[in-house]
Write an enzyme that holds these catalytic residues in place. Sequence first.
Site, PDB file in Angstrom:
ATOM      1  N   GLY A  70      -0.894  -6.749  -1.428  1.00  0.00           N
ATOM      2  CA  GLY A  70      -0.092  -6.880  -2.640  1.00  0.00           C
ATOM      3  C   GLY A  70       1.033  -5.864  -2.713  1.00  0.00           C
ATOM      4  CG  ASN A 147      -3.524  -3.790 -12.774  1.00  0.00           C
ATOM      5  OD1 ASN A 147      -2.405  -4.122 -13.196  1.00  0.00           O
ATOM      6  ND2 ASN A 147      -3.804  -2.543 -12.467  1.00  0.00           N
ATOM      7  CD  GLN A 175      -6.330  -7.747 -10.910  1.00  0.00           C
ATOM      8  OE1 GLN A 175      -7.339  -8.393 -11.173  1.00  0.00           O
ATOM      9  NE2 GLN A 175      -6.394  -6.623 -10.222  1.00  0.00           N
ATOM     10  CB  SER A 195      -3.614  -8.625  -2.702  1.00  0.00           C
ATOM     11  OG  SER A 195      -4.461  -7.746  -1.981  1.00  0.00           O
ATOM     12  N   GLY A 196      -5.418 -10.506  -0.502  1.00  0.00           N
ATOM     13  CA  GLY A 196      -6.716 -11.060  -0.123  1.00  0.00           C
ATOM     14  C   GLY A 196      -7.918 -10.443  -0.823  1.00  0.00           C
ATOM     15  CG  HIS A 197      -8.300  -6.060  -1.704  1.00  0.00           C
ATOM     16  ND1 HIS A 197      -8.789  -5.183  -2.652  1.00  0.00           N
ATOM     17  CD2 HIS A 197      -6.979  -5.833  -1.641  1.00  0.00           C
ATOM     18  CE1 HIS A 197      -7.786  -4.448  -3.113  1.00  0.00           C
ATOM     19  NE2 HIS A 197      -6.674  -4.829  -2.519  1.00  0.00           N
ATOM     20  CB  CYS A 320      -4.043   2.502  -8.870  1.00  0.00           C
ATOM     21  SG  CYS A 320      -4.296   0.759  -8.600  1.00  0.00           S
TER      22      CYS A 320
END
Length: 375
Positions: A70, A147, A175, A195-197, A320
């Site tokens: 991302g 997020n 998200q 974003s994959g995760h 984060c």
Amino acid sequence: MRVYADNAATTKMSKVAADVMMEAIENGYGNPSSSYSLGRDARIALERARTKTAKALGAKPEEIFFTSGGTESNNWAIKSAANKRGGHMVSTRVEHPSVLNCLRYLEDLGIAVTYLGVDQSGRVSPDELRDAIRKDTLLVTVMTANNEVGTIQPIQAMTDITREHEIIFHTDAVQAAGHIPVDVKAFGVDMLSISGHKFGGPRGIGALYVRKGLKLPPLLHGGDQENGARSGTENTPGICAMAAALEDSVSSLRENADKVAQMRDRLIDGILKIPGTRPTGDREMRLPGIASFAFDGIDGERLVRALDETGICASSSAACSSGGGNISHVLTAMGLPDEVIRGSLRLSINEINTDGEIDYILKKLPGIVKNLRDL
Ligand SMILES: *Cc1c(COP(=O)(O)O)cnc(C)c1O
């Protein structure tokens, strides 16, 4: 008991994705640029993953570019819109740091940026976007869903405005993808990051949708992979696993979203019974998996540590920035005073959480909150 309730920070890789990843590592290890069959097979798997990813987002395969996640997708989208001198961009005060810090970097280079405010529930007003647009506006970037509090933004209403003015619109859908319907055509966006995760795929892999006809300057120069736009040997295990996770999430999206939203609402209703608790974010326009609160007279970081002692993984403000002692820029933008923000808690769940886990959180949390207040 361990209850993982921090899925907005990252998710456990799904079995589907892990199996696909292992298969690509064990058997599909050729370089997609090699011309022998092992390489050709890797190329086929890579292009299948691109088609799957495109389909899940309502895009065409040639509009999908794989990135490292991302953060990279957001950096690429935003910085590429700024390759003229000067100019203006519009964003919001509640974006992810990978958007906000790109914009700050561009401000240092002489780009003007307008940061739209949000209402108490974290929503941006399309009318304010209309007023912020200037003759020299190059890009508007607004996240699909937040997020920290899960609030969903009115993306379509905003792209109706930018399209009139022929301004490029980018959205950080990290998200949202895999959790609520994300369709680039219905949204009317020019660029979109995933974003994959965040939906059961691996970390370190993502994608940027770029509408056909919009040409981005290459992000990385080298061997001309990704149609010359993003060089570097393709991460086929990551790409194939992300595509499998996205396809899987999207195919059971409605069912999962209903189940997850029910658990979320049970969390919200149960937790609001604790005295001195307020909900944060929009009650209706919110991601199915995010429940967020502020507790009076409590330090969120201490609350997170106390929850950890009972096996519950949660977070306070943004994952984060946690540990950094920062005050959430999102909750500040929503008008909450610092002392309230200090008591913030985010519980983020997904389809692998269970009703039993929700019961466990609801059983443990009131006592923990009381203990911390009594200290
Ligand atoms: C996690 C997240 C990102 C960053 O994605 P990475 O793949 O971790 O770089 C960007 N935007 C939002 C809204 C996120 O939640």
